[in-house]
Write an enzyme that holds these catalytic residues in place. Structure first.
Site, short mmCIF file in Angstrom:
data_model
loop_
_atom_site.label_atom_id
_atom_site.label_comp_id
_atom_site.label_asym_id
_atom_site.label_seq_id
_atom_site.Cartn_x
_atom_site.Cartn_y
_atom_site.Cartn_z
N GLU A 35 0.82 -1.22 0.00
CA GLU A 35 0.00 0.00 0.00
C GLU A 35 0.85 1.27 0.00
O GLU A 35 0.83 2.06 0.95
CB GLU A 35 -0.97 -0.02 1.18
CG GLU A 35 -1.98 -1.15 1.09
CD GLU A 35 -2.97 -1.20 2.25
OE1 GLU A 35 -2.75 -0.49 3.24
OE2 GLU A 35 -3.95 -1.97 2.16
N GLU B 164 -6.18 -8.27 -0.82
CA GLU B 164 -6.75 -8.37 0.53
C GLU B 164 -8.25 -8.16 0.41
O GLU B 164 -8.70 -7.07 0.09
CB GLU B 164 -6.14 -7.31 1.47
CG GLU B 164 -4.63 -7.43 1.63
CD GLU B 164 -4.05 -6.41 2.62
OE1 GLU B 164 -4.83 -5.75 3.33
OE2 GLU B 164 -2.82 -6.28 2.66
#
Lengths: 646, 646, 646
Positions: free
Chosen positions: A119, A276
């Site tokens: 991220e 995810e």
């Protein structure tokens, strides 16, 4: 895991101090063992490079390794992503650990791919970044004169006479010069792109044949140009948490993950992964509501409907330690299978029989929404109005199309527009010559183009253009903007549609921003009804050969954009995937003339869906006709009878 | 510009890096040329000294040149006003550039005046200022003992034994000792006064015969004592943006610029200028609403009505670069004349014929409101109640008078009160012996004085007085305050008027603060009606020979202050400029018995105004009688028939 | 003071710079004189050690003496409590001044006790504290391995390889690792405990026979473990300001001081003092509402009712200088006796005749509420839900008991539970083996135990337990928690009582947090009524021999806890002090079978109280029977006829 049908596991994305507990002292044994166990059960592995979470011994070396916030404070150790992405020492350390992992696992038969870091994001404003920014500017513009010229440093006496006089933005001097501000945002984005590239280069060399990806943060993350970040990856993946952020005013809205899925698919015009996928209630110190029964499976299918090739749940078992104790996995802290496990296991079984139908099929969009990171960055610096929110406006337009069951791509403004019949340019605030030319070509070749308010205001340097607005798009739109009015929060105007083309006689509410248009060849589609510009044009249409360019000078909501988009779709000849049933999400994956229809019910009550023809529901193999009832948080996947090979 | 009727242009107020792009390397050519072109069209020039925006090469010399915020952070380069006003290096650099400009333009025939710096303000809390504060204290009080004594440093063990132990205030130690806090506010104000004086001295010497001014920020700016800042200037000017700050709860309120105009006129009891008059929508990153047709002209006439001798619009053309891209000029970014240009051009033509009527005429006030910067600074440190806002209370009282069409001055508490029949002391929190004596003299000589709650609480050192409240004013008011009650937000009491002098039998709401009065010679005008002090006095009147002193112990709104002020005006024998028509603004400029009546309609609908006698409307030369209708955002300027020389 | 009946005065708690104006230059003369004058009027003295307010000359020595805030900013001089409690230089200076005062006054016949410092608190995050934290960890855990293990530093790569890598928490890296966060909170608490101990040691040696206390801040202060801080003191005292914090939504609530009184009494299971009892309107820069007539006396009697042995008003005369100018004393700034003085003088006279009744009598609780500072610290780091507030939940439960007139102790989770029949464990989030064992023993021995939602989640290291929740309490409660649901603000569920034991058939609202219980031996008392867990258990009761353990998985308000606590009291056989009259506060002090009933009316109107038998009102000696009317903000103190010796 095997029992639940898992075939892939991601591992090690934060394991630096576990792999290298002391400088140069590597320990792969535990990870070897994990991968071997997984392999023994037929589960393949994606490995994360652990550069998002440097170990304490590394960060203790030098305080300048830590990022600096906009307010000037240096981040302390204690979370993750503490690092400055331009720090040479950090880059070296990152290269070392990645090289070492790639040496060890690069050719491991059970390792199928790599996720770089985790991220990416979080701008840094430290002196090292400031110096790197100077080099970036020099590379981009050559001379200080050019920089001064583009930024207009004549204003407020900001003329720079040496590179090192140029500051990073700071909350103590906010807002920055618009040119400096936009360039710094671009520079921060590029910093992560180059940081990532260093790892790509290593992995390409040492781990041939494995895919390389990164886990993005969907449409809503707005600090990095995701087209750039995706360009050199093999695969886009992202992290999807539909109920992470919640409040009572904006309950769970299935449009939001849909928009992110479509954005992620569009970045490379390729199937993507969810790296995810939410597996339970989520949060750090605060905890969102518990996903209702069926939601986890439904959200995973939503990803597949929008083109996901892989869905990896995060995480297997909830951590009993660390800042993510509340980030629930499939299993609770105690590790015993429960409701969520059962739900996902059911899906695992279903997927086995579904996969052959899914393979080559993909969503096929004839509508493109332009996603301009330059405009987004520009509006972060100067928002004009508390309610003029780039993200919200794109979402509003997307939501209308989503409820109309129209397949949509998100496209870079200078991207290839030839696949589309309708292109929408929401708040295309920054417009370069290249982009203007791209849009002109699209329209001239028969496309339908919608441009909204606040487009064409800025040039590539974040200067306001010297032509009448919408600047480089004015001629294309056949208008000039005479005035604009920034409405205080809560204030409204209204717009009346005055053309048979567009819901003639109906009215819609305008809020936030109203532009008064002066037609210059364009036909008037709607007029304001209130205030001193009552009777003046609000929406216009210009005709360019076979093409049409619509300019909408007012901002508003569903009652404004829904009729407008309906007319545009009709003019563009774009048929939605289904008609009606706006309370259901209906998405198509298609290959040639074979079509799979995903009909998803995101509500807590059952809903009916009226079929246009006869189908097979691939989830149970049963034929369906007439009307099918879809349970709460459930779905059907419909294949035409000829599609079905079973 | 000439075509639009402009006669004066302000130039160069932020042009330091343009004039001196490198240290000591001056370039006046561009500015010479601009001034010559303007001269050729009969337009005169006011030059700004550019010290509000130091160039990067200067600020790069030394980080201590930058201001420090209350929270301890040092300001970064990137806006303007970054400098510490007490930095010796900055003061030297400022003197150099001003000397150089004054040498070059000081005797230029087309340069008629100077504006020093731009919108002084912004307190600095850096070590250099802290040391300068020590010197300021030493100068003012002589010894540390005296400082310790006045501040009461015995409290919390703050007794200072060396000057350099005395800190600047900090948000990490808030609120500061009240004595230290008030003195630091005074010191910051004085810092800009002395910074300005250095430039005045240079300009007086090198540019004789030119006026020297500064652009103030109206009534609402509360960080500098504007009486002090105005004292050594020739002329007060200010920057007037009626729609810069907006919200739905408090829409454009013409009282606000009116109050600022009256304040600016009162600072030197002289005609003033508006150096920046709003010329379009305004804002930095946010943009206020677009001024409706007529507003720009109306606002400019409002300034004239209140005594402005010059009105300079800001700015000619909207900047395409820099942080003020949204600060719209008369022309938009594209530079083509439009609606706003036409409106201002019309006014330019009107002014030509009006000016001879305006010349010596000025507003003539018989009512003074005391404006106490000491009280304002003191209440910034200790507000007592979330709703006890000095600025708002003065505004509330001013608004009542403004709607009653009463001409008002804003007066320093130690200023000359002899021109007034009625003096109002709102929240005169800090009262020195001198001020108390000034008020006593006024009342004894037959004046009518209104004192409100929270007056006379503090002495000059921001200590609470040791006498019963209102302290030095208690005897004058003929009361003592027995108790006070700070009301939670939303809580109210009510007040009943019990005297034939004051709307006998009516009631009004009290909020925020209620003082229970103990008459000590004064007569009771109103009583509380609720809570444990029901029946106790809230408003009293004391008689001193021909004078009257009214004390109002409750805070409230229009229903409290309107009846009170009506009775006070009657007792004081002050006649308003007009009676009724509270929805119109009616302002008089008068010279001897010649009177010009400005009747302004700030509404978006037309309004009628009933005339008391026959007039000529100077804007069109037409005679008016009976009732005149005034269009939306329009005005009439009425002269009695005998006044009119045309 | 003597005239008003005062017998004790506290002095010198902030007088460091007055006692030691220059380093080593002590001046006790002024204080000697004050103590002598007081002695001459029969008034005894408690002396404060002045270490809460170091003089400027001390703090000027070294910037590291100043505390650092969580956001990294170092506190500036200007308030009080600026110091780092672990700074060796500060500790030395504190020891010196305390030694010197103890030498001088330690055996003074009129000095009866010592208050150490003032209102300990305010965590420090400076490098000195960080290093002290490392030593604290080493002392507590021995090895880094143990620390890594307990904190789970494997998460996010936080494995520490040297003590000095361990950071203090910072707002730039929030929230911290839960283990680190909880230990840092404990460390900060311990820092003040050891800082205090250094002074205790000096005073014990040099001032034998005098009591040593500290002024605590009641139940609501949550930064120090007050059980630890109280352990080595002779006496707990606290500062009681019922109207310091106010707003319209939560007007003055007598439950709040009651809860604090009971907490302070419970810390040492001993009579306590109020060292600062509110004497007028209070505030720093903001001022709370003025206490209505009767309130000051009523609040002081409330303290006595709950077991206070001494009540010292703060302060005598309002300070005219310093940051507490608004903190009103008994006398106003002008020093003349007024309404507040008269009220307190009246009480002084009453107390003289009352004291012999009060002496050995004390509140005697059969109900204990567990007060867990570990849980409180843990929830400061991870709150789960905006409305999940430890302090508010304890208060909600206490308020129900308070209105039912039940005497309550606040008990440490590992404290002696044998005095109680009913023990309540609200949000007992952190549970060690010891605490679990303590609760098990209590229940097994026939006690009634109520455990609420979010109990048993964490172990002593702030790790989530690996067993099903409520973890170490699961077996005891006879349940497992299957799921939990964090409700968005405003969202609710409802609970239906389904057992004859508990208001069968009634319903109550649940909000904030709902746990779905799986009985494992326990009986179901209530079920949810909405959402996907409708019909599932919300409240259960487990039976252990003679004992009962009730688990309440839902959070709610009065309608949930009132029926539940009524049933629990009945089962536990605990009789309230009185029945009905919920709008009156009724508190009992008891010695053997002699009982004093305090009936307090906190309302602004009179209330009736129906007597169960005949009494004497000790305040006026009059017999009362039937119904007694209690005036607004007044009270009666009732003794049974046999109790009354007059």
């Amino acid at each position: 895991m095997a029992e639940a049908g898992f075939t892939v596991v991601r591992l090690a994305e934060f394991a630096w101090s576990k792999i290298e507990p002391r400088p140069g002292d590597y320990d792969f044994e535990w990870l070897d063992r994990a991968i071997d166990i997984l392999a023994a059960h037929g589960i393949q592995v994606v490995l994360g490079t652990p550069t998002a979470s440097p170990p304490p011994w590394l960060m203790a070396r030098d305080p300048t390794l830590f990022r600096v916030l906009l307010d000037g404070r240096r981040v302390a150790f204690g979370l993750r992503r503490e690092y400055c992405p331009n720090h040479p020492g950090y880059r070296r350390a990152a290269q070392d650990i990645v090289s070492c992992m790639a040496e060890h696992y690069g050719q491991h038969p059970n390792v199928i791919g790599w996720q770089i870091d985790n991220e990416f994001g979080d701008r840094c404003y430290c002196p090292i970044c400031t110096t790197a920014f100077h080099a970036w500017l020099q590379e981009r513009y050559g001379t200080l004169d050019e920089v001064n010229q583009r930024w207009g440093t004549v204003f407020w006496s900001h003329h720079y006479t040496a590179w090192d006089q140029i500051p990073a933005p700071s909350s103590t001097a906010w807002p920055p010069n618009p040119g400096l501000g936009l360039d710094y945002s671009r520079f921060c984005s590029d910093s992560y792109v180059t940081f990532q590239q260093q790892q790509i280069d290593i992995l390409r060399e040492k781990s041939p044949g494995r895919f390389i990806t990164h886990n993005f943060m969907g449409f809503h993350y707005d600090q990095i140009n995701y087209f750039d970040l995706a360009a050199r990856l093999d695969l886009v993946a992202w992290d999807n948490y539909p109920s992470f952020q919640w409040n009572m005013d904006a309950p769970l809205d299935p449009t939001l993950p849909a928009l992110s899925h479509d954005t992620m698919r569009s970045l490379k015009q390729q199937p993507f992964w969810v790296m995810e996928q939410q597996a339970g209630p989520a949060g750090w110190d605060m905890l969102g509501p518990t996903p209702r029964p069926g939601k986890l499976r439904l959200w995973a299918y939503q990803a597949i409907a929008h083109g996901a090739d892989g869905v990896v749940f995060f995480r297997w078992r909830t951590a009993t330690v660390g800042a993510e104790q509340n980030w629930h996995g499939i299993l609770d802290h105690h590790g015993r299978p429960g409701r969520r496990y059962e739900e996902i296991r059911r899906m695992g079984a279903e997927i086995k029989t579904l996969s052959r139908y899914l393979e080559a099929a993909q969503p096929a969009a004839r509508v493109g929404i332009l996603l301009s990171y330059d405009s987004r960055f520009s509006l972060q610096l100067q928002r004009y109005n508390p309610n003029l929110d780039y993200t919200a406006i794109v979402r509003e337009i997307y939501r209308v199309l989503h409820r109309l069951h129209v397949t949509v791509d998100l496209v870079a403004p200078d991207g290839d527009l030839s696949p589309y019949r309708l292109v929408i340019a929401p708040v295309l605030h920054v417009v370069s010559e290249t982009v203007a030319e791209n849009l002109r070509r699209f329209a001239e070749q028969g496309g339908v183009l919608l441009v909204t308010a606040r487009s064409g205001v800025k040039d590539d340097a974040n200067r306001v253009v010297q032509q009448p607005l919408p600047g480089l798009l004015a001629e294309l739109c056949g208008i000039e903007i005479e005035e604009y009015d920034s409405l205080p929060p809560g204030a409204t105007n209204s717009v009346r549609f005055v053309s048979p083309w567009l819901a003639n006689g109906q009215t819609a509410e305008a809020h936030t921003w109203c532009e008064v248009l002066q037609p210059n060849g364009a036909e008037v589609l709607a007029e304001y009804q209130q205030d001193y510009y009552a009777g003046r044009p609000a929406i216009t249409m210009n005709h360019l050969g076979a093409g049409h360019v619509i300019y909408c000078g007012a901002l508003g909501g569903h009652d404004l954009f829904q009729p407008l988009l309906r007319s545009l779709l009709e003019t563009a000849g774009v048929a939605p995937v289904a008609v009606g049933s706006e309370d259901l999400e209906i998405v198509e994956r298609r290959q040639g003339d074979r079509s799979l229809l995903f009909v998803l019910n995101h509500h807590d009550e059952a809903k009916d869906f009226a079929l246009q023809s006869d189908y097979i529901n691939l989830l149970d193999g049963a034929p369906v006709k007439g009307t099918v009832q879809i349970g709460p948080n459930d779905l059907v996947i419909l294949a035409g009878q000829n599609n079905h090979e079973g």
